[in-house]
Design a protein around this motif. Sequence first.
Motif, short mmCIF file in Angstrom:
data_model
loop_
_atom_site.label_atom_id
_atom_site.label_comp_id
_atom_site.label_asym_id
_atom_site.label_seq_id
_atom_site.Cartn_x
_atom_site.Cartn_y
_atom_site.Cartn_z
N LYS A 119 11.19 0.31 -5.42
CA LYS A 119 11.06 -1.11 -5.67
C LYS A 119 10.85 -1.83 -4.35
CE LYS A 119 13.34 -5.11 -7.78
NZ LYS A 119 14.54 -5.60 -8.48
N LEU A 120 9.78 -2.61 -4.26
CA LEU A 120 9.45 -3.33 -3.03
C LEU A 120 10.20 -4.65 -2.98
CD1 LEU A 120 5.58 -2.76 -2.88
CD2 LEU A 120 7.40 -1.41 -1.83
N GLU A 121 10.59 -5.04 -1.76
CA GLU A 121 11.29 -6.30 -1.57
C GLU A 121 10.31 -7.46 -1.58
OE1 GLU A 121 13.37 -6.47 2.07
OE2 GLU A 121 14.19 -8.49 1.73
N ILE A 178 1.06 -13.23 -2.19
CA ILE A 178 1.43 -11.87 -1.82
C ILE A 178 2.79 -11.51 -2.45
CG2 ILE A 178 2.03 -10.35 0.10
CD1 ILE A 178 -0.02 -11.77 1.77
N GLY A 179 3.71 -12.47 -2.45
CA GLY A 179 4.99 -12.24 -3.10
C GLY A 179 4.83 -12.01 -4.59
N GLN A 180 3.94 -12.80 -5.23
CA GLN A 180 3.68 -12.60 -6.65
C GLN A 180 3.04 -11.24 -6.90
OE1 GLN A 180 1.33 -15.92 -7.93
NE2 GLN A 180 2.90 -17.44 -7.41
N LEU A 181 2.14 -10.83 -5.97
CA LEU A 181 1.52 -9.52 -6.11
C LEU A 181 2.56 -8.40 -6.00
CD1 LEU A 181 -1.07 -7.84 -6.36
CD2 LEU A 181 -1.31 -7.97 -3.87
N THR A 182 3.50 -8.57 -5.07
CA THR A 182 4.56 -7.56 -4.92
C THR A 182 5.42 -7.49 -6.17
OG1 THR A 182 4.58 -7.99 -2.54
CG2 THR A 182 6.48 -6.84 -3.46
N ALA A 183 5.77 -8.67 -6.71
CA ALA A 183 6.57 -8.68 -7.94
C ALA A 183 5.80 -8.04 -9.10
CB ALA A 183 6.96 -10.12 -8.29
N SER A 184 4.48 -8.31 -9.15
CA SER A 184 3.67 -7.71 -10.21
C SER A 184 3.60 -6.20 -10.04
CB SER A 184 2.25 -8.30 -10.18
OG SER A 184 2.27 -9.68 -10.42
N PHE A 185 3.57 -5.74 -8.78
CA PHE A 185 3.56 -4.30 -8.55
C PHE A 185 4.85 -3.66 -9.04
CE2 PHE A 185 2.85 -0.29 -6.62
CZ PHE A 185 4.06 0.08 -6.05
N ASN A 186 5.99 -4.31 -8.74
CA ASN A 186 7.26 -3.77 -9.22
C ASN A 186 7.29 -3.68 -10.74
OD1 ASN A 186 8.29 -3.48 -6.60
ND2 ASN A 186 9.12 -5.55 -6.58
N ALA A 187 6.77 -4.74 -11.38
CA ALA A 187 6.73 -4.72 -12.84
C ALA A 187 5.79 -3.64 -13.35
CB ALA A 187 6.29 -6.10 -13.37
N MET A 188 4.66 -3.46 -12.64
CA MET A 188 3.71 -2.42 -13.04
C MET A 188 4.32 -1.03 -12.90
SD MET A 188 0.14 -1.32 -11.23
CE MET A 188 1.13 -0.57 -9.93
N ALA A 189 5.07 -0.81 -11.81
CA ALA A 189 5.69 0.50 -11.61
C ALA A 189 6.69 0.80 -12.73
CB ALA A 189 6.38 0.54 -10.25
N ARG A 190 7.47 -0.23 -13.11
CA ARG A 190 8.42 -0.02 -14.21
C ARG A 190 7.69 0.27 -15.52
NH1 ARG A 190 10.89 -4.48 -11.63
NH2 ARG A 190 9.97 -5.88 -13.19
N GLN A 191 6.58 -0.46 -15.73
CA GLN A 191 5.82 -0.24 -16.96
C GLN A 191 5.19 1.14 -16.98
OE1 GLN A 191 5.76 -2.42 -19.54
NE2 GLN A 191 4.72 -0.79 -20.66
N LEU A 192 4.70 1.58 -15.81
CA LEU A 192 4.10 2.91 -15.74
C LEU A 192 5.14 3.99 -16.03
CD1 LEU A 192 1.72 2.69 -12.65
CD2 LEU A 192 1.07 3.04 -15.03
N GLU A 193 6.34 3.78 -15.51
CA GLU A 193 7.40 4.75 -15.76
C GLU A 193 7.69 4.85 -17.26
OE1 GLU A 193 10.95 3.83 -13.70
OE2 GLU A 193 11.78 5.84 -13.85
N THR A 194 7.67 3.69 -17.91
CA THR A 194 7.88 3.69 -19.36
C THR A 194 6.71 4.34 -20.09
OG1 THR A 194 9.18 1.66 -19.17
CG2 THR A 194 8.32 2.22 -21.35
N THR A 218 0.83 -1.20 0.00
CA THR A 218 0.00 0.00 0.00
C THR A 218 0.86 1.25 0.00
OG1 THR A 218 -1.77 -1.16 1.16
CG2 THR A 218 -1.81 1.24 1.23
N ASP A 219 1.91 1.24 0.81
CA ASP A 219 2.81 2.40 0.83
C ASP A 219 3.45 2.63 -0.54
OD1 ASP A 219 4.00 1.59 4.19
OD2 ASP A 219 2.22 2.67 3.51
#
Length: 489
Positions: free
Chosen positions: A219-221, A228-244, A205-206
């Motif tokens: 980037k979240l650990e 939940i770990g898969q969700l965190t990894a998906s969030f990291n990928a989403m953040a990178r995609q959003l930046e692009t 959430t943060d």
Amino acid sequence: MRRSLHIKLVLIMVLLIVSLMVVVGAFLMNSVTGYYINDFYQQIADAFGQDNVDFVRNLQTVTEEGEDGAAMVREVLNAYAWVLGVDRRNRNFYVLDGTTGRCLGGSAPEPEGGLGVTPNISTALLGTPGFDSSVTADYMDAAIPITRGGQPYIVYILDSRETVRSLNGSMFSLIIEALVLGLVISVLLSFLLSKTMVNPLQRLTDGIEEVARGDFSRKLEVTSGDEIGQLTASFNAMARQLETNIAELEKAEQQRKDFVANVSHELRTPLTNIKSYAETLADGGDLPPEMRSRFLGVILNESDRMAHILQDLLTLSRFDSRRDELRLTRFPFAQVVDDTYQAIRMDAQNHAHRVELDLPGSLPEVRADRERIMQVMMNIISNAIKYTPDGGRIRISAGQAGDSVWMEVDDNGIGIPEGDRDRIFERFYRVDKARSRQSGGTGLGLSIAQEIMRRHEGKLYLVDKAEPGLTIRMELPLRGPREEAAHEE
């Protein structure tokens, strides 16, 4: 969020435990009740079955002269009380008169108020054994008709179900204790789950809040391999995609403006029709002249329609890219309205329309692109002609309001549904698609008119009216546009 999710986990566990214990408790208590009912009637049926022939024969032995038949039946029942399960506390037997149902004695005194005539007693009075009972009743009974010395009697067995109630009470207490223990366990488990689930979700959430503020670098650990770990990894990928994606937004915006130009390359319907009819003409051999003429007419119509669409698309594309300059001149606004009226009179007469022109004595000159303004007027009036049934009425009026001039076109045609009024100026939007295509409409005319008025810093909009039909109003400032994409002639 931590507190909210924790409460939800507690409620889920509590509801799960309570639901489980309620279902199990109800099942057990109903099972115990059903077992005792079945056991009661099975025991009575066995007592009067073939395995106890002596018991039944003794009940039906001929009464000697002077003997009390009911008393003799009661003595036999006392002797075989163990066979009937009679304990003289919860279960007793009674001897009833087989004709009236009156109690003649039993293993216990008759209850206060007497023995009520139950459905089983009523059945036995008719000569048939009564073995029916209900799970919801507070007693079990059986009534067996017998005959002794020519006198009818009824052997009536009554069980108060006190044993069942006692056992169910004990089970209910046990279930309540198990429920309390389960609730305590559920609270402890919720704390454990909140530690393993809520903390990673709070970090997620943060991170989402950081992304919402525009920081895509965080980037979240990933601390686990579960969902939940898969969700965190998906969030990291989403953040990178959003930046692009953010970096490509300006490029996407330009691509959106180029959409109209690109659509011209995908006009498949007219091209397909042209190709189909052309192939038919090429491979048709000796086609009748009228058919060849009709096919050629379709090809020409489709070609004209495609040319109109392409021209409109290119016009919109030039407007979007600001590559189309306005040729500004000063001219009488009333003269353009009158010229447009004269240009459409023949088309209106072909549809038997009555066109009314209401122009004031004088209107000021305007600074605008005369051809473009006339294009807007022609488009509005042509639409009124197309979408008004033959023999309709079209009224064209003009006037001045402050520093602007205006023109309204009012008709009594098909109008526009209330839910579609906001879409009237969308590109490729048609109220009646089939009729628009038949009449050569591209669905781009009002979009072009809106763009022209916007370039002139004017307005084009629908006017609310109570009568059927449509009223469109255009307003044009006298001073003309101030944009750089215009030049004086």
